[in-house]
Design a protein around this motif. Sequence first.
Motif, PDB file in Angstrom:
ATOM      1  N   SER A 180       0.822  -1.223   0.000  1.00  0.00           N
ATOM      2  CA  SER A 180       0.000   0.000   0.000  1.00  0.00           C
ATOM      3  C   SER A 180       0.851   1.266   0.000  1.00  0.00           C
ATOM      4  CB  SER A 180      -0.955   0.006   1.205  1.00  0.00           C
ATOM      5  OG  SER A 180      -0.287   0.348   2.408  1.00  0.00           O
ATOM      6  N   TYR A 181       2.143   1.131   0.321  1.00  0.00           N
ATOM      7  CA  TYR A 181       3.080   2.252   0.231  1.00  0.00           C
ATOM      8  C   TYR A 181       3.945   2.179  -1.041  1.00  0.00           C
ATOM      9  CZ  TYR A 181       2.258   4.027   4.972  1.00  0.00           C
ATOM     10  OH  TYR A 181       1.707   4.588   6.097  1.00  0.00           O
ATOM     11  N   THR A 405      15.390   0.337   7.214  1.00  0.00           N
ATOM     12  CA  THR A 405      14.710   1.392   6.450  1.00  0.00           C
ATOM     13  C   THR A 405      13.229   1.073   6.302  1.00  0.00           C
ATOM     14  OG1 THR A 405      15.537   0.280   4.445  1.00  0.00           O
ATOM     15  CG2 THR A 405      16.743   2.191   5.221  1.00  0.00           C
ATOM     16  N   SER A 406      12.427   2.110   6.281  1.00  0.00           N
ATOM     17  CA  SER A 406      10.977   1.951   6.357  1.00  0.00           C
ATOM     18  C   SER A 406      10.305   2.078   4.996  1.00  0.00           C
ATOM     19  CB  SER A 406      10.393   3.005   7.299  1.00  0.00           C
ATOM     20  OG  SER A 406      10.459   4.292   6.697  1.00  0.00           O
ATOM     21  N   PHE A 407       9.014   1.739   4.976  1.00  0.00           N
ATOM     22  CA  PHE A 407       8.200   1.980   3.782  1.00  0.00           C
ATOM     23  C   PHE A 407       8.245   3.459   3.409  1.00  0.00           C
ATOM     24  CE2 PHE A 407       5.333  -1.539   5.695  1.00  0.00           C
ATOM     25  CZ  PHE A 407       6.151  -2.532   5.197  1.00  0.00           C
ATOM     26  N   HIS A 408       8.172   4.323   4.418  1.00  0.00           N
ATOM     27  CA  HIS A 408       8.172   5.769   4.184  1.00  0.00           C
ATOM     28  C   HIS A 408       9.499   6.238   3.595  1.00  0.00           C
ATOM     29  CE1 HIS A 408       5.150   4.989   7.291  1.00  0.00           C
ATOM     30  NE2 HIS A 408       4.531   6.089   6.901  1.00  0.00           N
ATOM     31  N   SER A 431      -3.075   1.397 -10.932  1.00  0.00           N
ATOM     32  CA  SER A 431      -4.394   0.790 -11.124  1.00  0.00           C
ATOM     33  C   SER A 431      -5.115   0.573  -9.794  1.00  0.00           C
ATOM     34  CB  SER A 431      -4.261  -0.538 -11.869  1.00  0.00           C
ATOM     35  OG  SER A 431      -3.626  -1.522 -11.058  1.00  0.00           O
ATOM     36  N   LEU A 432      -4.321   0.412  -8.709  1.00  0.00           N
ATOM     37  CA  LEU A 432      -4.906   0.258  -7.373  1.00  0.00           C
ATOM     38  C   LEU A 432      -5.168   1.599  -6.694  1.00  0.00           C
ATOM     39  CD1 LEU A 432      -2.639  -2.682  -6.144  1.00  0.00           C
ATOM     40  CD2 LEU A 432      -5.114  -2.820  -6.522  1.00  0.00           C
ATOM     41  N   LYS A 443      -4.606   7.654  -0.887  1.00  0.00           N
ATOM     42  CA  LYS A 443      -5.043   6.289  -0.618  1.00  0.00           C
ATOM     43  C   LYS A 443      -3.905   5.411  -0.103  1.00  0.00           C
ATOM     44  CE  LYS A 443      -7.839   2.729  -2.956  1.00  0.00           C
ATOM     45  NZ  LYS A 443      -8.451   2.335  -4.259  1.00  0.00           N
ATOM     46  N   ALA A 444      -2.668   5.847  -0.329  1.00  0.00           N
ATOM     47  CA  ALA A 444      -1.505   5.056   0.057  1.00  0.00           C
ATOM     48  C   ALA A 444      -1.432   4.892   1.570  1.00  0.00           C
ATOM     49  CB  ALA A 444      -0.229   5.717  -0.451  1.00  0.00           C
TER      50      ALA A 444
END
Length: 452
Positions: A180-181, A405-408, A431-432, A443-444
């Motif tokens: 989602s990220y 390290t993070s998604f961010h 597309s998502l 939305k992320a």
Amino acid sequence: MILKTKLFGKVYSFKNIKDVLAKANEEKAGDALAGIIAGSSAERVAAKVVLSEITLEELRNHPVVPYEEDEVTRIIEDSINEEAFNKIKSLTVGEFREFLLSSDEPSIKKIRDGLTSEMVAAVTKLMSNMDLVYAAQKIKNPATCNTTIGKQGTFSARLQPNNAKDDIEGIMASVMEGVSYGVGDAVIGLNPVGDNINMVTLVLNKFKEFEEKWSIPTQNCVLAHVSTQMESLKRGAPMDLMFQSIAGSEKSNRAFGIDVAVLDEAYALMQEKKSCIGNNFMYFETGQGSELSSEGHHGADQVTMEARCYGLAKRYHPFLVNTVVGFIGPEYLYNGKQTIRAGLEDHFMGKLTGLPMGVDCCHTNHMASDQNDSEILEMLLAEADCTYIMGLPVADDVMLMNQTTSFHDVATIREITNKRPIKEFEESMESLGIMENGKLTEKAGDPSIFMV
């Protein structure tokens, strides 16, 4: 071959090339622990002067572990392209540094297959941090598994959904959050707590089901021991990448429970049964200090032993290689300065060897290092055109017990550098509704989009 020099009225002499390589290395706690470090800054400079005047041919003739004693040495030596080597063999290490800094990528790639790992390590010791960034960013080493990593303008990430209990629901929750990220285009790859065939098979199937349900083009991997993965593969598990940690000597590889014969067997099995479409389907992790920790360093410094890992990895045309740069702790890399230097060294050496190179910018909690040091390394690697880094929830690896390290971080680096994920993965994110024009949308970060 002259192994001494006079500096400020004092003569510095060195026993052999291995001694020069060790003492020319930038200060590392592991080399101090091994008793091979330069005794002073002046001796380190003297070693660099001597090293700069050694030829590449002399380095080839004096590997840090003899050919007769070590299969890693034999793999590296036997792979040398003689035509490429003959073009550079008379260069000194100092001249080779100038060549790398002044040449373009095609010129570097023409001679790359003539290099031994000792040559790669030697020139690294003469480079500043900026040199390592500048030279590394010239070199692109794309590789294809299901998608192609390492293309110009991309910055990828491994989604690492580690779970302290190997709880499959928790693992998949982290997968959903990471995707989602916009993280996971390099691979969705789990470090399992246990090492059993059923767990590997279950996770690989779950990853594949998720990727197929949501049309997410990437690769799957469970980072168990290679023998466990082979058994899982034989039982029909959908395996895109096969993983193994490797070292720069035969002795240290045996401490990992592997040798070249085992890796060859794994490679052949993947050729037959892999679930990916491309020709690059191996994944290796390394890290400075692992040879010393298993008493397999043969009196050589940790940078040179690390370079030899990459010489071994090259044999298997991998899709991913990364150095887990601060994974052992202060005994080998004492603080943030040493860790940053090691990360830049490893990344450059991997790329010069020809690998699609990533870095796990991590540190243990008992090191004199913090998150700012990791972020500095991330940003420097992004400028060096690093292929990929890791992505974990809030940069905290709850299984391996280190900070990374993070998604961010991944999203931030992409915005800072104006780089994108692998194209097909980005199109899936668009597309998502997770990404738009290369950036995350509102939305992320909401994994509930996958809970329908």
